[in-house]
Design a protein around this motif. Structure first.
Motif, PDB file in Angstrom:
ATOM      1  N   THR A   1       0.403  -1.246   0.328  1.00  0.00           N
ATOM      2  CA  THR A   1      -0.304  -0.233  -0.054  1.00  0.00           C
ATOM      3  C   THR A   1       1.002   1.238  -0.462  1.00  0.00           C
ATOM      4  O   THR A   1       0.724   2.248  -0.679  1.00  0.00           O
TER       5      THR A   1
ATOM      6  N   ASN B   1       2.268   1.414  -3.831  1.00  0.00           N
ATOM      7  CA  ASN B   1       0.516   1.960  -4.272  1.00  0.00           C
ATOM      8  C   ASN B   1      -0.018   1.748  -3.751  1.00  0.00           C
ATOM      9  O   ASN B   1      -1.040   1.222  -4.241  1.00  0.00           O
TER      10      ASN B   1
ATOM     11  N   ALA C   1      -3.654   2.304  -5.697  1.00  0.00           N
ATOM     12  CA  ALA C   1      -4.181   0.029  -5.956  1.00  0.00           C
ATOM     13  C   ALA C   1      -5.489  -0.287  -4.917  1.00  0.00           C
ATOM     14  O   ALA C   1      -6.245   0.710  -3.675  1.00  0.00           O
ATOM     15  N   ARG C   2      -6.712  -0.896  -5.491  1.00  0.00           N
ATOM     16  CA  ARG C   2      -8.220  -0.861  -4.399  1.00  0.00           C
ATOM     17  C   ARG C   2      -7.313  -2.353  -4.357  1.00  0.00           C
ATOM     18  O   ARG C   2      -6.968  -3.048  -5.076  1.00  0.00           O
TER      19      ARG C   2
ATOM     20  N   ASN D   1      -3.769   2.673   3.417  1.00  0.00           N
ATOM     21  CA  ASN D   1      -4.216   3.321   1.948  1.00  0.00           C
ATOM     22  C   ASN D   1      -5.106   4.506   2.109  1.00  0.00           C
ATOM     23  O   ASN D   1      -5.736   4.657   1.182  1.00  0.00           O
TER      24      ASN D   1
END
Length: 198
Positions: A5, A8, A11-12, A34
């Motif tokens: 996290t 990125n 990102a999901r 996140n």
């Protein structure tokens, strides 16, 4: 996940679990990592109907009136074997909570000329895989797989019927998540149209 996290941030992330007990904590933790809102979706849907059947077994006592663990295990084995005999064309996965009970049950099944094997942590990986393959063989494979909880988590075996021999391992109560996982082995998607748990 923490490192992922941080590297990125766009990102999901999707977590999937059939048995996680602490969903809210995990969701809050992910949000703290996140900074994104975490949605928790829960469903009781199962692709194959699962029927639960409860069988009572008496706790045996010795001649002094004290609980007799071994005699109780024998009574549970008698019930399990009776269930296996009622459906001679169907596969059974029988979960035991001790290796001694598993070995004794296997011996009794073989005395009745029922094709069976015992899956447990004492076996080497290749031995376990061989037994699993023999159980998956719908035409010529073994009909009854006796197992400790080595087959409860993450194994997709064609068990239309699952027998869980009690809720205790000695004096310790078996974890409910283990029971749920054992029950979940019955009625596997793409293999059976229904499952039965005893």
């Amino acid at each position: 996940i923490m490192r992922f996290t941080s590297h990125n941030p766009d990102a999901r992330i999707l977590f999937l679990s059939a048995t996680m007990p602490n969903l809210r904590e995990l969701g809050n933790w992910l949000t703290s990592l996140n900074g994104k809102k975490t949605d928790i979706v829960q469903s009781t849907w199962r692709p194959v109907d699962l029927e639960l059947h409860y069988r009572a077994y008496p706790n045996a006592t010795d001649n002094k009136g004290k609980f007799d663990y071994q005699a109780t295990e024998l009574k549970k084995m008698e019930i399990a074997i009776g269930l296996v005999l009622t459906k001679p064309e169907e596969k059974f996965l029988v979960f035991v909570h001790s290796k001694n009970t598993g070995r004794l049950l296997l011996s009794q099944l073989k005395e009745l000329n029922i094709e069976a094997e015992f899956h447990n942590a004492d076996l080497k990986l290749e031995e376990r895989r061989t037994i699993e393959a023999a159980f998956k063989d719908r035409e010529n494979g073994i009909r009854v797989l006796v197992s400790t909880k080595t087959n409860a988590w993450g194994v997709n075996l064609p068990a239309r019927n699952v027998v869980i021999m009690g809720l205790h391992c000695g004096i310790r109560r078996v974890e409910m998540l283990d029971i749920i996982q054992m029950a979940g082995r019955a009625g596997r998607y793409g293999i059976d149209d229904e499952g039965h748990v005893y």
